[in-house]
Design a protein around this motif. Structure first.
Motif, PDB file in Angstrom:
ATOM      1  N   VAL D  30       0.821  -1.198   0.000  1.00 15.64           N
ATOM      2  CA  VAL D  30       0.000   0.000   0.000  1.00 15.64           C
ATOM      3  C   VAL D  30       0.858   1.253   0.000  1.00 15.64           C
ATOM      4  O   VAL D  30       0.569   2.226  -0.680  1.00 15.64           O
ATOM      5  N   PRO D  33       3.140   2.556  -3.621  1.00 18.12           N
ATOM      6  CA  PRO D  33       2.666   3.444  -4.685  1.00 18.12           C
ATOM      7  C   PRO D  33       2.671   4.903  -4.285  1.00 18.12           C
ATOM      8  O   PRO D  33       2.963   5.779  -5.101  1.00 18.12           O
ATOM      9  N   THR D  58       7.645   0.219  -9.490  1.00 21.91           N
ATOM     10  CA  THR D  58       6.788   0.031  -8.325  1.00 21.91           C
ATOM     11  C   THR D  58       5.751  -1.044  -8.582  1.00 21.91           C
ATOM     12  O   THR D  58       5.548  -1.958  -7.762  1.00 21.91           O
ATOM     13  N   THR D 140      -0.297   5.737 -10.757  1.00 23.02           N
ATOM     14  CA  THR D 140       0.265   5.024  -9.614  1.00 23.02           C
ATOM     15  C   THR D 140      -0.595   5.231  -8.379  1.00 23.02           C
ATOM     16  O   THR D 140      -0.877   4.299  -7.623  1.00 23.02           O
ATOM     17  N   GLY D 144      -2.525   2.569  -6.145  1.00 19.26           N
ATOM     18  CA  GLY D 144      -2.285   2.573  -4.707  1.00 19.26           C
ATOM     19  C   GLY D 144      -3.577   2.713  -3.921  1.00 19.26           C
ATOM     20  O   GLY D 144      -3.787   2.015  -2.926  1.00 19.26           O
TER      21      GLY D 144
END
Lengths: 172, 471, 101, 671
Positions: D30, D33, D58, D140, D144
C-alpha cells in the motif's frame, strides 16, 4: 408610597412618549433632543430606584458626551436639518411596525407572566459599596473594558481621519 | 496564569515583527499550563477558568492570529496602511477571543465577545478609500450592534430570572427551581442564540457575511471567517452547555432546523457565486451549519460530550483549511487582478504549487480523504447518527445531500484553475508568493494532512470535552 | 410597586428602537435607535437589580459596563458613518448596496 | 427468495498460517505506490523516461509481491490481519491496517497483474502526450488507492480508499482536460461517486455505532452471532453499503458516470474497468458477504434485483453504440451486473470468480481497443473495419477476449459465467436465470457486432492504420493467455482451487459450490452465447457480403441498421407511441426474402431497437436529464435564494429580526 408610584408611572409614560418621538419625528435635531429626554427620564427612573451612581454615569456619559457626539455626527454628515419627509424609508414602515410590534407583544407577554416581584428600594447611598465591588470582584472585566475603549479610540481615529493618500482614484 | 492575556499588550510598540514574536511568546505560558495541568483553576469567584478546553482554544486563537499576521504583512506594507493600529486591533480581538474561552460569567463573556468583535467592525472598513469596504463595515457594524443588544437583553432576562451572573450558579438555580421550561429562560436562550448566531453567521443571521467578507481586506476576511467564527462558537458552546443545558430539548430542535437551513442555503447560494471570496463566504456559512449540527443533536439527547467533541473537532480542522483556502484565493486574486474566478482559467499553470494548495484546501473543505475535512465530516455524521433520534437522522440526510452539493462548487473552482484555458497567456507578470505566505501555506497544509491521516491527535479532544463538561 | 409596568416599558423602548433601525434612512438616526435599545437593556438590568435587592449589585455593574461599551460603539459607528459619508456624500444606508447576491 | 442457510459459515480457529513475514510486510504494497507517486512528481521529469520507470518498477514490485503472496496462499493458506491504531473518537479506535487473506490476495493479484500490463502498455500509448509524468503519478496513485481499499481490515480505511479511488479517477478521466467534455465527464464521475460515497459513509457509521467497532472481522463475527442490536439496523446499513457499491460498481441507476468516463485515456479505462474502481463495489459486497447473508438476506434480494436490471439494461444499450470504447463500457456495466446479481443470489465464489476472469479479458479488450484507436485515431467503429489484416496481433487477442466475454469454452468467461448461471439455477431463481441467459446472448451479440465492425469487412476510415508497438502488443498477448487460462482455476469436478482461495478468510465461508457442471445452466449459457455470435455474424457479415458481393456494399447491413438507429434517435423517440410496429414493418419491407430471414432480422431489429429505446430514453435522456435537471434545479433554486441577499442593510436587519421573532414563536408556542 402613593406619590412615589404616581411619579414613577408618570416617568414611564413620558419615557415612552419621548422614545416614540426619537423614532417618529421627521426632524433630525428633534430626534436627538428626544433621545436626550429619553435618557434623562431613564436617569430619573434610576434615581427613583435609588441607583444614584448609575444615573449619574448615564447623565455624564450619555447626555454629556454621546449626544454631543451624535449632534456632531448629524452636522458633519450634513443630514438635512429641519423637517424632512425623506428621513424615513416608507416602504419599510409596515414591516418595521409588524416586526417591532410582534417583538413588543412577545416580550411583554413573557415578561408579564414571568416576573411578578416587588421593587425593593434600598435606601441610602450605595455608591461606595458599588465602587468596592467594581474594583474587587469585577476588576478583570473592568480592565478589559479599557481595551475595548482603547480599540474604539484608535480605530475610530484611524478611520475618521481624512487621508488623501489613501483615497481611491475611482471614486466619484 | 493571566500572563498569556497580558502579553499581547506589547503590541503597543506597533511593530509587526514584535507583534509576531509577542503572539508566539504568548503560546509559551499555554504550553506551561498544558504541561502542568492538573485541575481547572478558577479565579474571580468562578468567573474565569483555565481548563483544557480553554487552553486548547487559546492555542487555536493564537495560532490563527499568528497566521493572520503573516497573511497581513504584505497586504499592509503594499497599501501603506496604518500598521500599528492594524496590529493593535487584531491583537485586541485576539485578547477578546482568549477571554471568551475562559470566561464563566455573563459579564466577562459579554465583554470578551465585544472586545473580540469591536475591532473587527473597524478592521472590516480598513480599506478606507474602497466603497465596498465601507459598505461591508457599516452592514457588519449595524447588525453587530443589534446582535450585541439582543445578547444583552437575553442576559438581562437571565439575571432577572436567577439573580446570578456566574454560569455555575445560574444553572444550579435553574435546576433547583425547576425553571427548565420557563418561557423567560427560553426567550433568553433564543436571544442569546440569535446574537451569537450573527457572529457565526448562521441562517437567518448570516446576511452580513458575504458583503463584509467581500469588502474587507482579505486577511481580515480570513480572520473573520475563522477566528471570529470560532470565538462565536466557543461562546455558544459555553453558554449552551453551562447555562442553558437543562433546556436543551427546546433549543436543540431550533438549532437543528437552523443548522439544516444554514447548510442548504449556504451551499445553494455558493453554487451561484463567481467571486471566490463570496463563494468562500457562503461556503463558510454552510460549514457553520455542519459545526452547529452536532451541537443541536447534543442538545436534544443531552449527550453533550459527543456533540461538543464533534463540533470542536470540526471547528479546529475547519479553521486551518479555511485559512488555507483564503490564502490561495488571496494569491490568485492578487495575480489575476480579477474577482471573478471564472476568469482564472488555467491560472494554476502560473504557479502549480498554489494550484495544488488550492485543490488541497478546497477538496478538504469538500470532505475528501485523506484530508482533514474528511475526518471532520465523519465525526459530525457520526455524532448526528449516533443518537438514533429522528432529528439527528434527518439532519444527517440533509448533511449528506449538502456534502454532495458542496463538492460541485469546490470541485468547480479547482477545475477552472487547472483545466480551463489560460487567459492572456503572454502576460509576463510573475507570480508573487511571498515567504510569510509560504509559512502559512505550509502550516495549514500540514495541519490539513495530519488531521486527516492521523486523526488520533483529536482523541485528546474527547477527553478534553468530557473534562469540560464534567466540571 | 410591582415590576411589570417598568419591564413592559423597557420592552416598548426596545421595540421602538427596532422600529427605528428598520425604518430610519439616515445612518446617524439608526445609531440613535440603537441607543434606545441599549437603554431598554439598561432599564431591565436596573429594575431586576432592584427587584432582587442584589447585595452584589451585579445589575448596576452590568449597566455601567453597558454604558461604557455603548459609548465605544457610538464612537466606532460614527467613525464608520463619517468614512462612508466622505466617500459617497450620503449617509443614507439604503444607498449602500454595491454588493448583493 | 434467498433462503437463510445457517451453515454457510464455518468457525475456524485460524487453521491457516498467518502468512509469516511476507504477510506482515504487506503494508508495503500500500505504501509503495504513494511513495513512488511522490518521487515521480518531484524527480520524474528529470529522468530519462520521465518517471514512467519509477511507476513501472513500483508496479512490478507489487506484482512480484502479490505473486509470492499468492504462492504461499496456495501452498499454505493465509488468513491474518494487522492493525495500527492511529487514535480514537469516543469509544471507537480508529485503526488502519492490512488484511492478508484469500479475498484480498486475489485482489492484490488482479490489481498487480492488470496494473503492470496496463503500465507497460501506457508507456508506449501515452508517449508524447501532454502531462506524461503527471499521468503516471495519478495512475500510480490510482493503483495505490485501490490497494488501500482492498487491503483494508477496517471500514474506515475502506472509506478512505473508496474516496481516494474517486479522486484519482477524477484526475485520470479528466486527463485531457483541455476538452470541455472530458472535464465535465470527470466532474460527473466524481459527483456521482460522491453521492454513493455518502451512502457508504452513513452505512459505515450506522454499522460502527451498533457494533461498537470499525473492524470488519469484528462486525462479521457479531453479525453471525445474532447480535440483537445489529440486527435492527442491519437492513438499512446493508442498503446504504450497497448504495456505495452501486456508485463504484456502476449499478443502475448510478451507472451514468461510467460510459462518460471513457473520455479518459484508454489505459485508464482498461485499469478502471477491469481491475480497479469498478471492482471495488463487488469487493465490498464480497467482504461484507457474511453480514449480508446472515443479517440482511432481504437486502440481498434487492442487490440481486439491481444486478439483474443492470446486466440486461446495459447489455441492450451496448448493442447500439458506435463508439468502440462505449460498447466495452456498457459491457463492463453489464458484467458488473452479473457479479452483483451473483452476490445477491448468494453465490459468493461465482461473483468473485467472474470478477477475476472479467478483469483479465476486459483489460485485454480495452487494451486491444486502445491499440485500434491508437492506429486509426478515432473511437468510432464506423471509421474502422477490415483491421484484421493490418493488425493481426491485436485482432487475434481481441477475438480471444471477445470469445472469453461471450462465454465459449475453454475460455475464461465460460467457466465464470456458467458458475453464476448454475447458482441462479440452484437457487431456483428461474426468471433471473433466464434473464441472465438472455444477457449472455446479448453479450455475445454485441461483441460480435463490435468485432465485425472493427476488424472484418473493409477499412472505412482515413489514414493508414498499422500494428502497434511491441510494448503495446506484449501486454495484449499476456492478457490473452490469462483470458484463456484464468478460468481453469475453478472447474467444477476438476480443480476448484479458486473456491478455496477466496473462501479462506478469518471466518471461512462455506457456500454452495457445484460438484460438477450443472448441465442445464451450462448448455443454456453456451447455446445463448453461440446464438448471439451466430446472429451477430449473420447480420453483420454474411448478409452484407452475401447479398451484394461487392466490397463497397459489403457494409450495407451496417448502414441499414445504423440508419434505423439514426431514425430512432431523431424521430422515433419523439413519437414513441408505435415505434416497434413501424420498425418491424420497415424491416419486413427490406428483407422480404424468406421467413427465417425475416425472423432473424426481426430479432436483430428488436434487440437493437430495444437497446436504442433503453439507451435514448432511460439512460442518456432519462437519468441524465434527471441528473441535469436536479442540478439545474438546485442552481435555479439557489438563484432564487440568493435574491434574499439584496445588499440593503435594512433588509438584512429585517431578516435578522424576523428570524428572531419566528424562532421565538416556534420555540415558545409550537414546540
Amino acid at each position: 408610597m402613593e406619590i412615589y408610584e404616581v411619579v414613577t408611572y408618570f416617568t414611564l409614560l413620558l419615557l415612552l412618549f419621548s422614545a416614540a418621538r426619537v423614532v417618529t419625528t421627521s426632524n433630525v435635531i428633534h430626534a436627538a433632543i428626544s433621545l436626550v429626554f429619553t435618557l434623562a427620564l431613564t436617569a430619573t427612573l434610576f434615581l427613583l430606584l435609588s441607583t444614584q451612581f448609575v444615573a449619574l454615569v448615564l447623565v455624564l456619559v450619555y447626555i454629556g458626551a454621546v449626544i454631543v457626539l451624535f449632534l456632531f455626527g448629524v452636522m458633519i454628515t450634513r443630514a438635512p436639518l429641519g423637517k424632512n419627509a425623506e428621513l424615513d424609508n416608507d416602504k419599510n414602515k409596515l414591516i418595521g411596525a409588524t416586526i417591532s410590534g410582534a417583538i413588543f407583544l412577545l416580550f411583554s407577554y413573557i415578561l408579564i407572566n414571568g416576573f411578578d416581584g416587588e421593587i425593593v428600594i434600598t435606601s441610602g447611598s450605595s455608591t461606595e459599596l458599588l465602587g468596592e465591588i467594581l474594583l474587587s470582584r469585577f476588576v478583570f472585566p473592568f480592565e478589559i473594558v479599557s481595551f475595548v475603549l482603547l480599540a474604539a479610540l484608535i480605530g475610530g481615529i484611524t478611520l475618521a481621519r481624512k487621508d488623501e493618500a489613501l483615497v481611491d482614484e475611482d471614486q466619484i | 496564569m493571566i500572563l498569556d492575556l497580558i502579553l499581547p499588550r506589547r503590541s503597543k510598540y506597533y511593530v509587526a515583527a514584535f507583534a509576531l514574536l509577542g503572539t508566539l511568546f504568548s503560546l509559551a505560558p499555554l504550553v506551561v499550563q498544558w504541561v502542568n495541568y492538573t485541575n481547572p483553576i478558577y479565579a474571580f469567584e468562578d468567573s474565569f477558568v483555565v481548563d483544557k478546553f480553554s487552553i486548547i482554544f487559546k492555542g487555536l486563537f493564537i495560532l490563527i492570529t499568528y497566521l493572520t499576521f503573516l497573511l497581513s504583512i504584505n497586504f499592509i506594507e503594499s497599501d501603506k496602511y496604518y500598521q500599528g493600529e492594524y496590529y493593535y486591533l487584531l491583537l485586541s480581538s485576539l485578547l477578546g477571543a482568549l477571554i471568551v474561552s475562559s470566561s464563566r460569567d455573563l459579564l466577562t463573556i459579554f465583554i470578551g465577545i465585544e472586545l473580540a468583535s469591536t475591532p473587527m467592525f473597524l478592521l472590516s472598513g480598513w480599506k478606507k478609500g474602497d466603497r465596498k469596504s465601507n459598505e461591508g463595515a457599516i452592514k457588519f457594524f449595524l447588525l453587530g450592534v443589534l446582535s450585541a443588544s439582543l445578547i444583552l437583553y437575553g442576559f438581562s432576562l437571565l439575571y432577572g430570572l436567577t439573580g446570578k451572573i456566574v454560569f455555575s450558579e445560574i444553572s444550579t438555580f435553574i435546576i433547583n427551581g425547576a425553571l427548565q421550561s420557563s418561557p423567560v429562560l427560553l426567550l433568553s436562550a433564543i436571544l442569546v442564540i440569535s446574537g451569537i448566531g450573527f457572529k457565526i453567521s448562521i441562517v437567518p443571521f448570516h446576511s452580513w457575511a458575504p458583503d463584509t467578507y467581500e469588502g474587507a481586506p482579505l486577511p481580515v476576511t480570513a480572520y473573520l471567517s475563522v477566528s471570529s467564527k470560532a470565538t462565536g462558537f466557543v461562546a455558544l458552546i459555553i453558554l449552551l452547555t453551562k447555562v442553558f443545558s437543562s433546556a436543551g430539548e427546546s433549543w436543540g430542535v431550533i438549532l437543528a432546523i437552523i443548522a439544516g437551513l444554514t447548510m442548504t442555503l449556504g451551499n445553494l447560494v455558493a453554487l451561484q457565486q463567481s467571486n471566490p471570496v463570496r463563494l468562500l463566504a457562503y461556503s463558510s456559512i454552510a460549514q457553520a451549519g455542519f459545526i452547529l449540527a452536532p451541537l443541536s443533536v447534543a442538545g436534544i439527547t443531552g449527550n453533550f460530550q459527543d456533540g461538543i467533541f464533534a463540533s470542536v473537532t470540526y471547528l479546529i480542522i475547519y479553521a486551518f483549511m479555511n485559512l488555507g483556502a483564503f490564502l490561495t484565493v488571496q494569491l490568485f486574486s492578487n495575480h489575476a487582478g480579477s474577482t471573478n474566478f471564472y476568469e482564472w482559467g488555467g491560472i494554476a499553470k502560473k504557479s502549480p504549487i498554489t494550484g495544488v494548495l488550492t485543490t488541497i484546501f478546497f477538496f478538504s473543505l469538500a470532505g475528501i480523504p485523506p484530508l482533514g475535512g474528511w475526518f471532520a465530516k465523519f465525526v459530525v455524521f457520526r455524532s448526528m447518527l449516533s443518537t438514533g433520534e429522528p432529528i439527528g437522522l434527518t439532519l444527517g440526510i440533509v448533511g449528506a445531500v449538502n456534502a454532495v452539493i458542496a463538492l460541485v462548487y469546490y470541485a468547480r473552482i479547482s477545475k477552472v484553475i487547472w483545466m480551463d484555458e489560460l487567459k492572456d497567456v503572454d502576460s509576463e507578470t510573475s507570480f508573487k508568493f511571498e515567504s510569510p505566505l509560504k509559512v502559512v501555506g505550509v502550516f495549514t497544509v500540514l495541519i490539513t494532512f495530519i488531521s486527516g491521516i492521523f486523526p488520533g491527535i483529536f482523541s485528546y479532544l474527547g477527553e478534553v470535552s468530557s473534562i469540560f463538561f464534567g466540571n | 410597586m410591582i415590576v411589570q409596568p417598568v419591564l413592559v416599558t423597557a420592552a416598548a423602548l426596545f421595540s421602538l428602537g427596532i422600529y427605528g433601525i428598520l425604518v430610519r434612512r439616515n445612518a446617524v438616526m439608526v445609531l440613535l435607535s440603537i441607543e434606545l435599545i441599549l437603554n431598554a437593556v439598561n432599564i431591565n438590568f436596573i429594575i431586576f437589580d432592584s427587584m432582587l435587592a442584589d447585595s452584589l449589585m451585579q445589575g448596576q455593574i452590568f449597566t455601567i459596563f453597558i454604558i461604557t461599551i455603548a459609548a465605544a460603539e457610538v464612537g466606532i459607528g460614527l467613525a464608520i458613518v463619517l468614512m462612508l459619508f466622505r466617500n459617497r456624500q450620503t449617509a443614507n444606508i439604503n444607498e449602500f448596496d454595491l454588493m448583493k447576491w | 427468495m434467498v433462503k437463510f442457510d445457517a451453515n454457510f459459515l464455518a468457525e475456524t480457529e485460524l487453521v491457516y498460517t498467518d502468512g509469516g513475514i511476507l504477510a506482515e510486510f504487506s503494508w508495503s504494497l500500500v505504501v509503495l505506490p504513494f511513495v513512488a507517486a511522490l518521487f515521480i512528481t518531484f524527480i520524474g521529469k528529470y529522468l530519462p523516461y520521465k518517471g514512467a520507470e519509477i511507476a513501472l518498477g513500483t508496479i512490478a514490485l507489487i506484482f512480484i509481491y502479490s505473486v509470492s503472496l499468492m504462492f504461499i496462499h496456495i501452498t499454505e493458506g493465509v488468513a491474518s490481519e494487522f492493525f495500527v491504531n492511529v487514535g480514537s473518537i469516543g469509544q471507537f479506535d480508529i485503526e488502519f491496517g492490512w488484511v492478508v487473506d484469500g479475498l484480498s490476495i486475489m485482489m492484490y493479484f488482479v490489481v498487480g497483474t492488470v496494473a503492470l500490463l496496463v503500465f507497460i502498455y501506457a508507456t508506449n500509448y501515452m508517449e508524447g502526450e501532454i502531462r506524461y509524468t503527471f499521468f503516471f503519478t495519478s495512475l500510480t496513485l490510482f493503483a495505490g488507492s485501490m490497494l488501500v481499499l482492498v487491503s483494508s481490515p477496517t471500514l474506515i480505511q475502506i472509506l478512505i480508499g473508496w474516496e481516494l479511488v474517486g479522486v484519482c479517477s477524477y484526475l485520470l478521466i479528466g486527463h485531457y482536460w483541455e476538452k470541455k467534455d472530458n472535464s465535465s465527464a470527470a466532474m460527473k464521475a466524481f459527483i456521482t461517486n460522491k453521492i454513493a460515497d455518502i451512502g457508504l459513509m452513513i452505512g459505515i457509521i450506522i454499522l460502527a455505532l451498533n457494533t461498537g467497532t470499525l473492524r470488519i472481522s469484528e462486525i462479521l463475527y457479531q453479525s453471525t452471532h445474532d447480535y440483537e442490536k445489529l440486527s435492527k439496523v442491519a437492513f438499512a446499513a446493508a442498503i446504504l453499503l450497497f448504495i456505495g457499491a452501486m456508485g463504484k460498481s456502476a449499478q443502475f441507476p448510478l451507472h451514468v458516470w461510467l460510459p462518460d468516463a471513457m473520455a479518459g485515456p484508454t489505459p485508464v479505462s482498461a485499469l478502471m474497468h477491469a481491475a480497479t474502481m469498478v471492482t471495488a463495489g463487488v469487493y465490498l459486497l464480497a467482504r461484507m458477504f457474511p453480514f449480508y447473508k446472515s443479517m440482511a438476506p432481504e437486502a440481498l434480494d434487492i442487490v440481486m434485483l439491481f444486478g439483474v436490471i443492470t446486466l440486461l439494461g446495459a447489455g441492450l444499450i451496448a448493442i447500439v453504440q458506435d463508439d468502440l470504447k462505449k460498447v466495452l463500457a456498457y459491457s463492463t456495466v453489464s458484467q458488473l451486473g452479473y457479479m452483483v446479481a451473483a452476490i445477491g443470489s448468494g453465490a459468493y465464489t461465482a461473483a468473485l470468480f467472474h470478477l477475476w476472469t472479467h478483469a483479465f479479458f476486459k483489460a485485454l479488450l480495452f487494451l486491444g481497443a486502445g491499440s485500434v484507436i491508437h492506429a486509426v485515431h478515432s473511437n468510432s467503429m464506423l471509421e474502422m473495419g477490415g483491421l484484421r489484416k493490418v493488425m493481426p496481433k491485436t485482432f487475434t487477442t481481441f477475438i480471444i477476449g471477445t470469445v472469453a466475454l461471450a462465454g465459449l469454452p475453454p475460455f475464461a468467461g465460460f467457466f465464470s459465467k456458467d458458475e453464476i448461471l448454475a447458482s441462479f439455477n440452484h437457487e431456483g431463481e428461474t426468471t433471473f436465470f433466464f434473464i441472465a441467459v438472455l444477457g449472455a446472448f446479448i453479450t455475445a451479440f454485441y461483441m460480435t457486432r463490435a468485432v465485425s465492425l472493427t476488424f472484418l469487412g473493409e477499412y472505412r476510415g482515413h489514414g493508414h492504420p498499422h500494428e502497434s508497438h511491441n510494448m503495446m502488443t506484449t501486454p495484449l498477448l499476456t492478457l490473452a493467455v490469462f483470458a484463456i487460462a484464468s478460468g481453469w482455476v475453478n472447474i467444477p469436478g476438476v480443480y476448484t482451487g479458486f473456491t478455496d482461495w477466496v473462501t479462506t478468510r478469518k471466518t471461512k465461508i462455506v457456500e454452495y459450490h457445484p460438484e460438477s457442471f450443472d448441465l442445464f445452466a451450462l448448455s443454456s449459457g453456451l447455446i445463448a452465447g453461440l446464438l448471439g455470435i451466430g446472429l451477430g455474424y449473420y447480420l453483420y457479415q454474411l448478409q452484407g457480403s452475401a447479398e451484394t458481393g461487392d466490397d463497397k456494399i459489403k457494409i450495407q447491413p451496417v448502414w441499414t441498421v445504423l440508419e434505423n438507429k439514426y431514425y430512432l434517435d431523431h424521430f422515433y423517440f419523439r413519437f414513441i407511441i408505435d415505434p416497434i410496429k413501424i420498425n418491424i414493418s420497415k424491416a419486413v419491407d427490406k428483407f422480404n426474402t424468406n421467413v427465417i430471414d425475416r425472423f432473424i432480422n426481426g430479432v436483430g431489429q428488436i434487440a437493437s431497437l430495444l437497446g436504442g429505446v433503453v439507451y435514448n430514453n432511460l439512460d442518456q435522456n432519462g437519468i441524465d436529464r434527471f441528473l441535469n435537471m436536479s442540478s439545474s434545479g438546485t442552481d435555479s433554486f439557489g438563484g432564487r435564494v440568493k435574491l434574499l441577499q439584496t445588499g440593503r442593510t435594512q433588509q438584512y436587519l429585517m431578516l435578522f429580526l424576523g428570524g428572531v421573532v419566528t424562532i421565538s414563536l416556534l420555540i415558545l408556542f409550537i414546540i
